[in-house]
Design a protein around this motif. Structure first.
Motif, PDB file in Angstrom:
ATOM      1  N   LYS A  45      46.493  23.046  -8.496  1.00 45.52           N
ATOM      2  CA  LYS A  45      47.166  22.574  -9.534  1.00 45.52           C
ATOM      3  C   LYS A  45      48.657  22.995  -9.237  1.00 45.52           C
ATOM      4  O   LYS A  45      49.575  21.992  -9.632  1.00 45.52           O
ATOM      5  N   ARG A  46      49.114  24.172  -9.501  1.00 45.09           N
ATOM      6  CA  ARG A  46      50.322  24.718  -9.245  1.00 45.09           C
ATOM      7  C   ARG A  46      51.018  24.119  -7.948  1.00 45.09           C
ATOM      8  O   ARG A  46      52.248  23.691  -7.813  1.00 45.09           O
ATOM      9  N   ALA A  47      50.198  23.851  -6.846  1.00 50.66           N
ATOM     10  CA  ALA A  47      50.848  23.512  -5.713  1.00 50.66           C
ATOM     11  C   ALA A  47      51.486  22.037  -5.521  1.00 50.66           C
ATOM     12  O   ALA A  47      52.179  21.641  -4.724  1.00 50.66           O
ATOM     13  N   ILE A  48      50.922  21.097  -6.733  1.00 50.66           N
ATOM     14  CA  ILE A  48      51.601  19.958  -6.484  1.00 50.66           C
ATOM     15  C   ILE A  48      52.855  19.686  -7.350  1.00 50.66           C
ATOM     16  O   ILE A  48      53.417  18.616  -7.889  1.00 50.66           O
ATOM     17  N   GLY A  49      53.348  20.967  -8.182  1.00 46.80           N
ATOM     18  CA  GLY A  49      54.719  20.764  -8.935  1.00 46.80           C
ATOM     19  C   GLY A  49      55.721  20.347  -8.001  1.00 46.80           C
ATOM     20  O   GLY A  49      56.583  19.552  -8.975  1.00 46.80           O
ATOM     21  N   TYR A  50      55.894  20.508  -6.623  1.00 39.15           N
ATOM     22  CA  TYR A  50      57.084  19.716  -5.932  1.00 39.15           C
ATOM     23  C   TYR A  50      57.369  18.469  -6.410  1.00 39.15           C
ATOM     24  O   TYR A  50      58.302  17.803  -6.333  1.00 39.15           O
ATOM     25  N   ARG A  51      56.018  17.715  -6.588  1.00 39.46           N
ATOM     26  CA  ARG A  51      56.226  16.269  -7.098  1.00 39.46           C
ATOM     27  C   ARG A  51      57.204  15.990  -7.789  1.00 39.46           C
ATOM     28  O   ARG A  51      57.685  14.871  -8.106  1.00 39.46           O
ATOM     29  N   LYS A  52      57.540  16.731  -8.837  1.00 38.68           N
ATOM     30  CA  LYS A  52      58.416  16.677 -10.146  1.00 38.68           C
ATOM     31  C   LYS A  52      59.938  16.453  -9.452  1.00 38.68           C
ATOM     32  O   LYS A  52      60.664  15.767 -10.143  1.00 38.68           O
ATOM     33  N   LEU A  53      60.209  16.764  -7.953  1.00 43.23           N
ATOM     34  CA  LEU A  53      61.286  16.660  -7.280  1.00 43.23           C
ATOM     35  C   LEU A  53      61.522  15.384  -6.767  1.00 43.23           C
ATOM     36  O   LEU A  53      62.567  15.156  -6.216  1.00 43.23           O
ATOM     37  N   PHE A  54      60.466  14.541  -6.697  1.00 40.45           N
ATOM     38  CA  PHE A  54      60.342  13.477  -5.778  1.00 40.45           C
ATOM     39  C   PHE A  54      60.849  12.229  -6.605  1.00 40.45           C
ATOM     40  O   PHE A  54      60.639  11.827  -7.480  1.00 40.45           O
ATOM     41  N   ASP A  55      61.942  11.498  -5.948  1.00 40.00           N
ATOM     42  CA  ASP A  55      62.483  10.126  -6.272  1.00 40.00           C
ATOM     43  C   ASP A  55      62.229   9.224  -5.358  1.00 40.00           C
ATOM     44  O   ASP A  55      62.400   8.958  -4.366  1.00 40.00           O
ATOM     45  N   PRO A  56      61.261   8.440  -6.015  1.00 39.25           N
ATOM     46  CA  PRO A  56      60.630   7.144  -5.337  1.00 39.25           C
ATOM     47  C   PRO A  56      61.904   6.180  -4.945  1.00 39.25           C
ATOM     48  O   PRO A  56      61.467   5.480  -4.007  1.00 39.25           O
ATOM     49  N   ALA A  57      62.771   6.013  -5.510  1.00 41.11           N
ATOM     50  CA  ALA A  57      63.987   5.162  -5.393  1.00 41.11           C
ATOM     51  C   ALA A  57      64.418   5.499  -3.915  1.00 41.11           C
ATOM     52  O   ALA A  57      64.812   4.445  -3.146  1.00 41.11           O
ATOM     53  N   THR A  58      64.660   6.840  -3.608  1.00 38.45           N
ATOM     54  CA  THR A  58      65.199   7.232  -2.586  1.00 38.45           C
ATOM     55  C   THR A  58      64.434   7.696  -1.436  1.00 38.45           C
ATOM     56  O   THR A  58      64.616   7.814  -0.067  1.00 38.45           O
ATOM     57  N   GLY A  59      63.009   8.224  -1.710  1.00 35.44           N
ATOM     58  CA  GLY A  59      62.348   8.853  -0.776  1.00 35.44           C
ATOM     59  C   GLY A  59      62.521   9.951  -0.680  1.00 35.44           C
ATOM     60  O   GLY A  59      61.897  10.742   0.312  1.00 35.44           O
ATOM     61  N   PHE A  60      63.432  11.027  -1.374  1.00 40.83           N
ATOM     62  CA  PHE A  60      63.912  12.191  -1.044  1.00 40.83           C
ATOM     63  C   PHE A  60      63.278  13.123  -2.192  1.00 40.83           C
ATOM     64  O   PHE A  60      63.088  12.674  -3.317  1.00 40.83           O
ATOM     65  N   LEU A  61      63.386  14.514  -1.852  1.00 35.33           N
ATOM     66  CA  LEU A  61      63.378  15.357  -3.239  1.00 35.33           C
ATOM     67  C   LEU A  61      64.434  15.823  -3.496  1.00 35.33           C
ATOM     68  O   LEU A  61      65.497  16.148  -2.710  1.00 35.33           O
ATOM     69  N   TRP A  62      64.857  15.782  -4.714  1.00 35.23           N
ATOM     70  CA  TRP A  62      66.143  16.068  -5.331  1.00 35.23           C
ATOM     71  C   TRP A  62      65.904  17.510  -6.210  1.00 35.23           C
ATOM     72  O   TRP A  62      65.097  17.435  -6.883  1.00 35.23           O
ATOM     73  N   ALA A  63      67.097  18.020  -6.265  1.00 31.47           N
ATOM     74  CA  ALA A  63      67.018  19.594  -7.009  1.00 31.47           C
ATOM     75  C   ALA A  63      67.056  18.861  -8.659  1.00 31.47           C
ATOM     76  O   ALA A  63      67.804  17.907  -8.731  1.00 31.47           O
ATOM     77  N   ARG A  64      66.319  19.618  -9.531  1.00 34.39           N
ATOM     78  CA  ARG A  64      66.510  19.101 -11.024  1.00 34.39           C
ATOM     79  C   ARG A  64      66.853  20.429 -11.657  1.00 34.39           C
ATOM     80  O   ARG A  64      66.528  21.670 -11.507  1.00 34.39           O
ATOM     81  N   CYS A  65      67.511  20.204 -12.743  1.00 35.98           N
ATOM     82  CA  CYS A  65      67.785  21.237 -13.652  1.00 35.98           C
ATOM     83  C   CYS A  65      66.550  21.743 -14.633  1.00 35.98           C
ATOM     84  O   CYS A  65      65.637  20.862 -14.509  1.00 35.98           O
ATOM     85  N   ARG A  66      66.912  22.650 -15.170  1.00 38.12           N
ATOM     86  CA  ARG A  66      65.718  23.251 -16.284  1.00 38.12           C
ATOM     87  C   ARG A  66      65.270  22.394 -17.306  1.00 38.12           C
ATOM     88  O   ARG A  66      64.112  22.295 -17.493  1.00 38.12           O
ATOM     89  N   ARG A  67      66.085  22.002 -17.930  1.00 34.25           N
ATOM     90  CA  ARG A  67      65.858  21.340 -19.103  1.00 34.25           C
ATOM     91  C   ARG A  67      66.031  19.852 -19.338  1.00 34.25           C
ATOM     92  O   ARG A  67      65.953  19.335 -20.309  1.00 34.25           O
ATOM     93  N   SER A  68      66.421  19.262 -18.114  1.00 26.72           N
ATOM     94  CA  SER A  68      66.519  17.741 -18.432  1.00 26.72           C
ATOM     95  C   SER A  68      65.848  17.219 -16.874  1.00 26.72           C
ATOM     96  O   SER A  68      65.539  17.944 -16.089  1.00 26.72           O
ATOM     97  N   SER A  69      65.894  15.839 -16.992  1.00 30.06           N
ATOM     98  CA  SER A  69      65.682  14.993 -15.742  1.00 30.06           C
ATOM     99  C   SER A  69      66.945  14.990 -14.955  1.00 30.06           C
ATOM    100  O   SER A  69      66.860  14.256 -13.745  1.00 30.06           O
ATOM    101  N   THR A  70      68.072  15.674 -14.993  1.00 25.89           N
ATOM    102  CA  THR A  70      69.268  15.462 -14.057  1.00 25.89           C
ATOM    103  C   THR A  70      69.073  15.986 -12.891  1.00 25.89           C
ATOM    104  O   THR A  70      68.280  16.959 -12.601  1.00 25.89           O
ATOM    105  N   ARG A  71      69.467  15.206 -11.883  1.00 26.31           N
ATOM    106  CA  ARG A  71      68.910  15.614 -10.606  1.00 26.31           C
ATOM    107  C   ARG A  71      70.639  15.861  -9.770  1.00 26.31           C
ATOM    108  O   ARG A  71      71.389  15.330 -10.372  1.00 26.31           O
ATOM    109  N   PHE A  72      70.348  16.460  -8.870  1.00 27.33           N
ATOM    110  CA  PHE A  72      71.770  16.767  -7.941  1.00 27.33           C
ATOM    111  C   PHE A  72      71.709  16.000  -6.676  1.00 27.33           C
ATOM    112  O   PHE A  72      70.910  15.988  -6.194  1.00 27.33           O
TER     113      PHE A  72
END
Length: 72
Positions: A45-72
């Motif tokens: 269950k913990r191993a799939i946490g990286y999926r929260k970084l995936f952006d389906p619009a771009t197909g890339f993983l993006w860094a995210r802030c702690r308290r929001s959905s803001t990505r860099f």
């Protein structure tokens, strides 16, 4: 990793998140092989946490802030 990923202010957060996910999956397989199904399930269950970084619009993983959905 309570968030399921390493937050953006930490350097290399996407790389670290994916690295930790791979390690958790390997540990889950080990736990299952040793007869610890509860530990294996928790690690899987913990191993799939990286999926929260995936952006389906771009197909890339993006860094995210702690308290929001803001990505860099």
């Amino acid at each position: 990793m309570a968030l399921g990923y390493v937050p953006a202010p930490i350097g290399g957060s996407v790389s670290r998140s994916t690295e930790y996910a791979c390690e958790d999956l390997a540990l889950a397989d080990l736990a299952a092989g040793l007869g610890h199904p509860e530990d294996a399930a928790a690690l899987r269950k913990r191993a799939i946490g990286y999926r929260k970084l995936f952006d389906p619009a771009t197909g890339f993983l993006w860094a995210r802030c702690r308290r929001s959905s803001t990505r860099f």
